[in-house]
Enzyme design. Structure first.
Site, PDB file in Angstrom:
ATOM      1  N   GLN A 127       0.905  -1.064  -0.155  1.00  0.00           N
ATOM      2  CA  GLN A 127       0.022   0.025  -0.050  1.00  0.00           C
ATOM      3  C   GLN A 127       0.972   1.123  -0.032  1.00  0.00           C
ATOM      4  O   GLN A 127       1.492   1.599   0.942  1.00  0.00           O
ATOM      5  CB  GLN A 127      -0.944   0.143   1.262  1.00  0.00           C
ATOM      6  N   ALA A 175     -11.955   1.985   4.125  1.00  0.00           N
ATOM      7  CA  ALA A 175     -10.890   1.178   3.451  1.00  0.00           C
ATOM      8  C   ALA A 175      -9.963   2.207   2.526  1.00  0.00           C
ATOM      9  O   ALA A 175     -10.125   3.458   2.639  1.00  0.00           O
ATOM     10  CB  ALA A 175     -11.588   0.136   2.792  1.00  0.00           C
ATOM     11  N   HIS A 176      -8.929   1.644   1.808  1.00  0.00           N
ATOM     12  CA  HIS A 176      -8.143   2.224   0.943  1.00  0.00           C
ATOM     13  C   HIS A 176      -8.787   3.021  -0.003  1.00  0.00           C
ATOM     14  O   HIS A 176      -9.607   2.557  -0.862  1.00  0.00           O
ATOM     15  CB  HIS A 176      -7.020   1.449   0.469  1.00  0.00           C
ATOM     16  N   ASN A 177      -8.251   4.265  -0.097  1.00  0.00           N
ATOM     17  CA  ASN A 177      -8.848   5.125  -1.275  1.00  0.00           C
ATOM     18  C   ASN A 177     -10.166   5.578  -1.277  1.00  0.00           C
ATOM     19  O   ASN A 177     -10.698   6.382  -2.326  1.00  0.00           O
ATOM     20  CB  ASN A 177      -8.395   4.522  -2.814  1.00  0.00           C
TER      21      ASN A 177
END
EC number: 2.3.1.191
Length: 346
Positions: free
Chosen positions: A203, A244-246
């Site tokens: 990540q 969560a990511h993004n």
């Protein structure tokens, strides 16, 4: 009586600080904030809900903050403003005992890298760790046991309570409040499967938190896979929330406890997500969306308004009957379509 603060304030000073109009003796001093029923002669109280209006005539408080419409019913001094609940929020900040205990300085057991940059009046608690390249703005407070990862930037006036983890390369704006156990910038859930096993995807992005963001205890905001996870200004995040990511969340949103937002979803400005709401990944919610508690959103929402899913609580016997009918809905819809076609052809 609730003497939450060692300092006392005159009613005139309080009125000025909260933006209220004072009716009564401005020189009278109060040293606590309490409810209408519990307030004593050294306390100030408030009335923000009409349901508690019945308690107003008998209050023993030195003063009451309330709406101008109720000023004539107040038996003591009053501070009037159009939104007394906002006034209560400002009052609570004046009597917050935590603020009275803030003393700038670095505890001798804290570990602070030589390359870290500390602003004026920074407070770093016992066993806290500040890694290489960290920049802390003026009046930042890092609580006991908290860790601030390398190359992170935290804006002025922000507070990390005890045992907060801010991972590397995170940017946090001014006046943020991060509660105990939250993790900002941990790895997102990124893996590739080759048919036999999982391969971790590094990540490489970060996390950006705007100004006046608050994150509840044990909540997680994952770093981006490539770009950044972005939380806008004045976003309020409750405890045990997973972002969560993004993910991108617009300004002035509020997320209640146990909300879960899957990767790359975009939430507009001024949205409210009730407790237990789940948003699937790669969705877009426009500005002004409210999703009620325990709802699951699997498609983008393009019109502002209130949205719900799921069913309300009912007896188990009734739920079992309805669950059977849920499975029949597709067949019922097909039969209905067929009947409508037959009706039109007659």
């Amino acid at each position: 009586m609730n003497n939450a603060n060692a300092h006392a304030f005159t009613l005139e000073e309080i009125a000025r600080r909260v933006g209220a109009r004072l009716v009564g003796d401005g020189s009278r001093r109060v040293s606590g904030l309490a409810t209408l029923n519990d307030a004593g002669p050294e306390d100030i109280t408030f009335l923000a809900n009409r349901a508690y209006l019945k308690f107003l005539p008998d209050t023993s408080a030195a003063a009451v903050l309330l709406h101008p419409n109720h000023a004539d019913d107040c038996p003591t001094a009053c501070l009037t403003m159009d939104n007394p609940y906002v006034g209560y929020a400002k009052l609570s900040a004046l009597f917050d005992p935590l603020a009275a205990r803030d003393v700038p300085g670095v505890h001798p057991t804290a570990v602070v890298a030589e390359s870290a940059s500390l602003g004026r009046d920074v407070q770093i608690g016992p066993q806290a760790v500040i890694e290489d390249g960290v920049r802390l703005g003026d009046r930042v407070i890092v609580g006991p046991g908290s860790v601030v990862g390398c190359d992170t930037e935290i804006g002025e006036g922000s507070r990390l309570h005890a045992n907060v983890t801010v991972c590397h390369g995170v940017v946090i704006g001014r006046r943020a409040i991060l509660h105990s156990g939250c993790v900002i910038g941990g790895d997102g859930f990124g893996f590739a499967h080759d048919g036999g096993r999982w391969h971790k995807i590094a990540q490489l992005g970060g996390v950006i938190l705007g100004d006046d963001v608050e994150v509840g205890s044990c909540s997680s905001i994952d770093r981006g896979a490539l770009g950044d996870t972005i939380i806008g200004n004045d976003v309020k995040i409750d405890s045990q929330v997973q972002i969560a990511h993004n993910v991108q969340i617009g300004d002035h949103c509020a997320l209640a406890g146990c909300v879960g937002i899957a990767g790359s979803t975009k939430v507009g400005r001024n949205c409210m997500l009730g407790g237990g709401v789940g948003l699937s990944g790669h969705l877009t919610l426009c500005d002004g969306v409210q999703v009620t508690g325990m709802s699951l959103v699997t498609n983008s929402i393009h019109q502002p308004g209130v949205y719900s899913s799921g069913t309300g609580a009912m007896s188990n016997a009734q739920w079992r009957k309805n669950a059977v009918r849920f499975k029949q809905l597709d067949d019922i819809a097909k039969r209905l379509t067929r009947l409508e076609k037959e009706q039109r052809s007659r």
